[in-house]
Design a protein around this motif. Structure first.
Motif, PDB file in Angstrom:
ATOM      1  N   GLY A   1      -3.998   5.613   4.121  1.00 19.32           N
ATOM      2  CA  GLY A   1      -4.058   4.301   3.468  1.00 19.32           C
ATOM      3  C   GLY A   1      -4.620   3.190   4.333  1.00 19.32           C
TER       4      GLY A   1
ATOM      5  N   GLU B   1       1.983   2.399  -3.283  1.00 20.10           N
ATOM      6  CA  GLU B   1       1.005   2.371  -4.383  1.00 20.10           C
ATOM      7  C   GLU B   1      -0.417   2.349  -3.835  1.00 20.10           C
ATOM      8  OE1 GLU B   1       3.617   0.347  -7.991  1.00 20.10           O
ATOM      9  OE2 GLU B   1       2.243  -0.920  -6.838  1.00 20.10           O
ATOM     10  N   ARG B   2      -0.615   1.678  -2.698  1.00 22.69           N
ATOM     11  CA  ARG B   2      -1.933   1.673  -2.046  1.00 22.69           C
ATOM     12  C   ARG B   2      -2.282   3.071  -1.515  1.00 22.69           C
ATOM     13  NH1 ARG B   2      -5.041  -2.842  -0.242  1.00 22.69           N
ATOM     14  NH2 ARG B   2      -4.664  -4.471  -1.798  1.00 22.69           N
TER      15      ARG B   2
ATOM     16  N   PHE C   1      -0.702   6.225  -2.412  1.00 20.50           N
ATOM     17  CA  PHE C   1      -0.641   7.353  -3.351  1.00 20.50           C
ATOM     18  C   PHE C   1      -1.144   7.037  -4.753  1.00 20.50           C
ATOM     19  CE2 PHE C   1       3.101   7.911  -0.457  1.00 20.50           C
ATOM     20  CZ  PHE C   1       2.630   9.024   0.218  1.00 20.50           C
ATOM     21  N   GLY C   2      -1.394   5.751  -5.042  1.00 18.52           N
ATOM     22  CA  GLY C   2      -1.729   5.372  -6.418  1.00 18.52           C
ATOM     23  C   GLY C   2      -0.497   4.775  -7.084  1.00 18.52           C
ATOM     24  N   VAL C   3      -0.724   4.017  -8.161  1.00 16.83           N
ATOM     25  CA  VAL C   3       0.342   3.197  -8.745  1.00 16.83           C
ATOM     26  C   VAL C   3       1.553   4.004  -9.192  1.00 16.83           C
ATOM     27  CG1 VAL C   3       0.925   1.602 -10.621  1.00 16.83           C
ATOM     28  CG2 VAL C   3      -1.224   1.341  -9.390  1.00 16.83           C
TER      29      VAL C   3
ATOM     30  N   GLY D   1       3.145   6.341  -6.221  1.00 19.41           N
ATOM     31  CA  GLY D   1       3.646   5.534  -5.107  1.00 19.41           C
ATOM     32  C   GLY D   1       5.004   4.929  -5.402  1.00 19.41           C
TER      33      GLY D   1
END
Length: 473
Positions: A191, A308-309, A311-313, A316
């Motif tokens: 990330g 979320e940054r 793994f995705g929203v 995450g």
């Protein structure tokens, strides 16, 4: 059955178990949330990191200093016993009363509510939004019932012997340590963005108070020297509380093998591991998120924003929710397991409910565990658990200062007692801790007086209670 402490408590906890109690009791939900308030208060990456490093260093010094006291008095009740031996039963009672009234039980309630909040995130029907009924200002939500249920389950498990609590503590603490390390490493490898990191450190030591306007614009106000100290008070309130409860291992000294040496070692190892994790987690936040996104993360959930940054929203948010559920459940197990040992020792001194001084057939203070459970559950119902926590920070610091001053007192008054371990850096480091913690307590009294004064009031309420207990005795 004899309830003599030396005969009844079974020393079944190893150094690893004791270290897991230190680390597991420290790590709750704070590391995922507190950085937002610190970022808003200090206004820059350098000062945000400084607050976490300072909290870690102060905690390590205190833990190393407690090692000497734990070697001298390796008995159930820990800090309560140190205060009784260094000063008198009155000072010890004020500590024990504050632990029962707010510090231990209020922390258990707040951690249980954090657990319930994230269970509700995964299963909304179990969340705070599902209000069962309300009367005036009082509301009862399903989340409060989930929190109380978690306290009851953990209390029940711990009444069946220290072995059960030990297994839960070790498994959950190892799980959260590995998952936190995993999140940090994954965040730094996957990330991290060089441009975000460089931008965050561009003006690393410009302190400012950050506020968001109605139109979503971030406004920075440079801190004057007075406001700067106020910002430190606000920041350290959060970082120190995220690092607190390390002293819980001293309460269960009667159940630790070779306590003279292992308590001091566990205090150092546990606080050192957690300090490394907290500092690394904040460096990861700075590598993944622009500074303003740390400061103004939705509902202060910095951990969620970072995940979320990475793994995705969707994934995450669920990842962090699961981590916090594991973290808070394990944290509360350590708090519940250790807290009742203070009330056991107070009861032995005739300063608490007499039955709290009895051990059940599993050699644990079952009555004390249930009394603690009932009061912590009532605090969950009050809806004021976070206010209670804010109040106790002042009290926590006051008792840490008095306890560490006890090392100086005992060196003079009880030089003959064997000391299997001597406070690291004595007298400089313990004195430095006393100075820093006293300064922080005074800053809280000045800048966070709305919490510090009620906190002081709770301690002082113990004075009439002590004399009532003496009369009953």
């Amino acid at each position: 059955m004899s309830t003599n402490q030396e005969n009844a408590f079974k020393p079944s906890l190893s150094l690893v178990d004791a270290t897991m109690i230190v680390a597991g009791s420290m790590i709750g939900s704070g590391i995922f949330i507190v950085s937002a308030e610190v970022a808003r208060s200090m206004g820059s990456a350098g000062w945000m990191m400084a607050m976490w490093v300072l909290a870690g260093v102060v905690t390590l010094i205190a833990a190393l200093s407690y090692g000497e006291l734990s070697g001298m008095f390796p008995k159930a009740g820990g800090q309560y016993v140190y205060l009784r031996e260094a000063y008198n039963p009155f000072i010890a009672f004020l500590f024990g009363w504050t632990q029962f009234g707010v510090i231990q039980t209020g922390t258990i309630a707040a951690v249980a509510m954090a657990f319930a909040k994230y269970v509700g995130y995964l299963a909304p029907e179990l969340g705070e939004g599902n209000v069962l009924f309300s009367i005036g200002v009082f509301k009862l939500s399903v989340a409060q019932l989930v929190a109380i249920a978690s306290i009851i389950v953990l209390t029940y498990i711990n009444t069946k012997g220290v072995k059960n609590g030990k297994i839960i503590q070790t498994v959950f603490t190892f799980t959260k340590l590995f998952s936190l390390f995993g999140l940090i490493i994954f965040g730094l490898l996957v990330g991290a963005k060089a441009e975000i990191w460089n931008a965050n450190w561009a003006n690393a030591w410009n302190s400012a108070s950050l506020q968001m306007s109605d139109n979503g614009e971030v406004m920075a106000t440079a801190l004057t020297s007075l406001a700067f100290f106020g910002a430190i008070a606000v920041s350290m309130k959060g970082t120190l509380f995220s690092s607190d409860a390390w002293n819980n291992v001293t309460f269960i000294a009667g159940e630790i093998r070779n306590p003279q040496k292992n308590i001091g070692r566990a205090l150092f190892l546990g606080t050192f591991i957690v300090t490394i994790i907290y500092v690394a987690a904040n460096l990861m936040y700075l590598a993944v998120l622009p500074f303003n996104e740390i400061a103004f993360a939705a509902q202060d959930r910095v951990g969620v924003a970072a995940a979320e940054r990475i793994f995705g929203v969707g994934i995450g948010a669920v990842t962090i929710a699961v981590m916090i559920i594991i973290s808070t459940f394990g944290c509360n197990n350590g708090l519940i397991l250790s807290g009742a040992r203070i009330y056991y020792t107070m009861a032995k001194d005739g300063l608490f409910f007499k039955k709290a001084g009895d051990l059940n057939q599993f050699n644990v203070p079952g009555y004390g565990l249930w009394v603690q459970c009932i009061w912590a559950s009532l605090l969950c119902l009050s809806g004021r658990y976070n206010d209670l926590l804010a109040m106790v920070i002042f009290g926590v610091l006051v008792f840490y200062v008095i306890t560490i001053l006890g090392i100086f007192v005992l060196r003079r008054t009880r030089p003959e007692i064997p000391r299997s371990y001597k406070a690291f850096g004595y007298p400089v480091l313990p004195a430095l801790y006393v100075l820093i913690a006293s300064a922080l307590a005074l800053l809280l009294l000045k800048y966070e007086w709305q919490y510090a004064i009620p906190g002081l009031g709770i301690i002082l309420l113990g004075i009439p209670l002590y004399f009532i207990a003496l009369r009953r005795k």
